[in-house]
Design a protein around this motif. Structure first.
Motif, PDB file in Angstrom:
ATOM      1  N   PRO A 220     -10.874   5.622   2.692  1.00  0.00           N
ATOM      2  CA  PRO A 220     -11.773   4.539   3.049  1.00  0.00           C
ATOM      3  C   PRO A 220     -13.159   5.156   3.307  1.00  0.00           C
ATOM      4  O   PRO A 220     -13.723   5.167   4.426  1.00  0.00           O
TER       5      PRO A 220
ATOM      6  N   VAL B 100      -2.907  -8.861   0.862  1.00  0.00           N
ATOM      7  CA  VAL B 100      -2.306  -9.436   1.934  1.00  0.00           C
ATOM      8  C   VAL B 100      -2.645 -10.912   2.325  1.00  0.00           C
ATOM      9  O   VAL B 100      -3.096 -11.340   3.276  1.00  0.00           O
TER      10      VAL B 100
ATOM     11  N   LYS C 289      -5.625  -0.518  -0.961  1.00  0.00           N
ATOM     12  CA  LYS C 289      -5.728   0.402  -1.811  1.00  0.00           C
ATOM     13  C   LYS C 289      -4.691   1.186  -2.558  1.00  0.00           C
ATOM     14  O   LYS C 289      -4.369   1.104  -3.657  1.00  0.00           O
TER      15      LYS C 289
ATOM     16  N   ARG D 122       0.025 -11.699  -2.553  1.00  0.00           N
ATOM     17  CA  ARG D 122       0.488 -12.426  -1.527  1.00  0.00           C
ATOM     18  C   ARG D 122       1.232 -11.364  -0.327  1.00  0.00           C
ATOM     19  O   ARG D 122       1.618 -10.459  -0.734  1.00  0.00           O
ATOM     20  N   ARG D 123       1.006 -11.789   0.817  1.00  0.00           N
ATOM     21  CA  ARG D 123       1.841 -11.030   1.848  1.00  0.00           C
ATOM     22  C   ARG D 123       3.292 -10.992   1.965  1.00  0.00           C
ATOM     23  O   ARG D 123       3.714 -11.881   1.537  1.00  0.00           O
TER      24      ARG D 123
ATOM     25  N   LYS E 267       5.438  -3.909   3.076  1.00  0.00           N
ATOM     26  CA  LYS E 267       5.067  -2.997   4.005  1.00  0.00           C
ATOM     27  C   LYS E 267       6.073  -2.111   4.374  1.00  0.00           C
ATOM     28  O   LYS E 267       5.790  -1.159   4.912  1.00  0.00           O
TER      29      LYS E 267
HETATM   30  N1  LIG Z   1       0.932  -7.520   0.104  1.00  0.00           N
HETATM   31  C1  LIG Z   1       1.251  -7.055   1.370  1.00  0.00           C
HETATM   32  N2  LIG Z   1       1.991  -7.596   2.134  1.00  0.00           N
HETATM   33  C2  LIG Z   1       2.144  -7.200   3.455  1.00  0.00           C
HETATM   34  N3  LIG Z   1       1.429  -5.943   3.817  1.00  0.00           N
HETATM   35  C3  LIG Z   1       0.532  -5.136   3.010  1.00  0.00           C
HETATM   36  C4  LIG Z   1       0.396  -5.608   1.720  1.00  0.00           C
HETATM   37  N4  LIG Z   1      -0.296  -4.816   0.934  1.00  0.00           N
HETATM   38  C5  LIG Z   1      -0.552  -4.041   1.771  1.00  0.00           C
HETATM   39  N5  LIG Z   1       0.012  -4.206   2.943  1.00  0.00           N
HETATM   40  C6  LIG Z   1      -0.013  -3.213   4.256  1.00  0.00           C
HETATM   41  O1  LIG Z   1      -1.328  -3.075   4.866  1.00  0.00           O
HETATM   42  C7  LIG Z   1      -1.533  -1.927   5.254  1.00  0.00           C
HETATM   43  C8  LIG Z   1      -2.675  -1.031   4.657  1.00  0.00           C
HETATM   44  O2  LIG Z   1      -2.395  -1.034   3.165  1.00  0.00           O
HETATM   45  P1  LIG Z   1      -2.807   0.416   2.362  1.00  0.00           P
HETATM   46  O3  LIG Z   1      -2.563   1.853   3.182  1.00  0.00           O
HETATM   47  O4  LIG Z   1      -2.290   0.342   0.845  1.00  0.00           O
HETATM   48  O5  LIG Z   1      -4.411   0.147   2.639  1.00  0.00           O
HETATM   49  P2  LIG Z   1      -5.619   1.368   2.089  1.00  0.00           P
HETATM   50  O6  LIG Z   1      -6.737   0.513   1.737  1.00  0.00           O
HETATM   51  O7  LIG Z   1      -4.828   2.404   1.076  1.00  0.00           O
HETATM   52  O8  LIG Z   1      -5.635   1.968   3.667  1.00  0.00           O
HETATM   53  P3  LIG Z   1      -6.451   3.380   3.801  1.00  0.00           P
HETATM   54  O9  LIG Z   1      -8.101   2.627   3.872  1.00  0.00           O
HETATM   55  O10 LIG Z   1      -6.474   3.632   5.095  1.00  0.00           O
HETATM   56  O11 LIG Z   1      -6.279   4.225   2.836  1.00  0.00           O
HETATM   57  C9  LIG Z   1      -0.238  -1.008   4.999  1.00  0.00           C
HETATM   58  O12 LIG Z   1       0.393  -1.293   6.177  1.00  0.00           O
HETATM   59  C10 LIG Z   1       0.423  -1.711   3.907  1.00  0.00           C
HETATM   60  O13 LIG Z   1       1.920  -1.739   4.129  1.00  0.00           O
END
Ligand SMILES: Nc1ncnc2c1ncn2[C@@H]1O[C@H](COP(=O)(O)OP(=O)(O)OP(=O)(O)O)[C@@H](O)[C@H]1O
Ligand SMILES: [Mg+2]
Length: 305
Positions: A181, A238, A65, A265-266, A271
């Protein structure tokens, strides 16, 4: 609000990059080996028009998110949209630690206005919106005690954000709200303020099930507080080539037939970007997620000016 300091413009992507193919339906006949990431844009989808408020929601932690909020903000700012991002996560404040607010000179961060102050009636959203280091992106940071909104339930909390965003409508083309979350009061307030929901989700069976609870909350908000709210896009984040990613894409299209379903894409670059305190768009402009978010931003909100 203080004058915007010198800020870094977010670049348009270099020429010659390839983008994902767009389809209007998934083709079940394509074998797994031949399947490539594609974006589904249903025939019924109509691009949005600014001004627009979008909430990025999924109660599952780690669904990307916050990443999607930052990267879409960067893509939209590069298209010349004026963007306000709001950190509505009471637990991690990851957004405020990534797109750092630039506070007025001489003021300690602790004395600056945040989203907490907005909910408790101690500041307007305009007072809590701070410039960032990036041109056309402002942020409303969460504040250390944002969780108190959930426990103290200040009067008018559910509709507070909607009213406050309305008051800054002419200053921003797009408002992106990064929900935490949870499906608590802050997320309900964000959905009440929003026109659209974008659901970032990881590809896994468990994540598909979690979307039911999210949909219940969206339905409740729609019934009682915000009938116009609709899910415009599902981002499968991801993303790796896998059967589960493909199943997720199909399941999401079945559930949201009018929404864009897009892979992101990952990339390890994505990250690393939060630690560098900049969007991946600046950190590594050729990384695949930069292209993916750029394409999604253009599909959702084509530039009007
Ligand atoms: N396209 C991507 N490729 C690799 N890693 C990613 C990618 N998108 C997000 N991530 C990684 O996934 C993890 C979770 O991402 P993020 O913090 O944005 O999620 P979130 O839904 O906001 O989490 P939370 O619910 O804790 O707020 C982070 O370590 C982020 O760097
Ligand atoms: Mg987050």
């Amino acid at each position: 609000m203080s004058p915007t300091p010198q800020t870094v413009p977010l670049p348009a992507l270099p020429d010659g990059l390839t983008f994902l193919d767009i389809v209007t339906e998934w083709d079940p006949a394509v074998s797994y080996q031949d399947w490539r990431p594609q974006i589904l844009v249903p025939k019924t989808f109509r691009p949005l028009a600014a001004p627009r408020t979008v909430v990025l929601a999924n109660q599952k932690g780690g669904a990307a998110k916050t990443t999607s909020t930052v990267e879409l903000a960067a893509a939209l700012a590069a298209m010349s949209h004026r963007v306000l991002v709001i950190d509505a996560d009471p637990q991690r404040a990851a957004l405020s630690a990534w797109l750092l607010p630039v506070y007025p000179e001489g003021l300690a961060a602790a004395d600056c206005r945040t989203l907490t102050d907005v909910f408790f009636g101690d500041a307007t959203l305009a007072e809590a919106a701070h410039p960032t280091n990036f041109e056309r992106i402002h942020i409303v940071p969460s504040g250390t005690t944002l969780g108190r909104v959930e426990s103290d339930r200040p009067v008018g909390a559910e509709t507070c954000l909607r009213e406050e965003i309305e008051a800054v409508r002419d200053r921003f083309d797009v408002v992106l709200i990064d929900a935490g979350p949870t499906l608590g009061l802050l997320t309900v307030a964000a959905m009440t303020a929003a026109d659209d929901v974008v659901i970032p989700t990881l590809a896994s069976g468990l994540d598909i099930e979690g979307v039911d609870d999210l949909q219940d909350t969206i339905d409740r908000v729609r019934r009682r507080l915000n009938p116009k709210l609709s899910v415009r896009a599902v981002l499968i984040t991801v993303w790796d080539k896998s059967t589960v990613a493909r199943d997720m894409a199909t399941a999401m299209t079945d559930r949201y037939p009018d929404a864009i379903v897009a892979p992101v894409r990952r990339s390890t670059r994505a990250k690393e970007a939060p630690a560098a305190k900049e969007p991946t768009r600046l950190y590594e402009p050729t990384a695949a997620p930069v292209r993916d978010y750029d394409q999604i931003a253009r599909l959702l909100l084509p530039k009007a000016i």
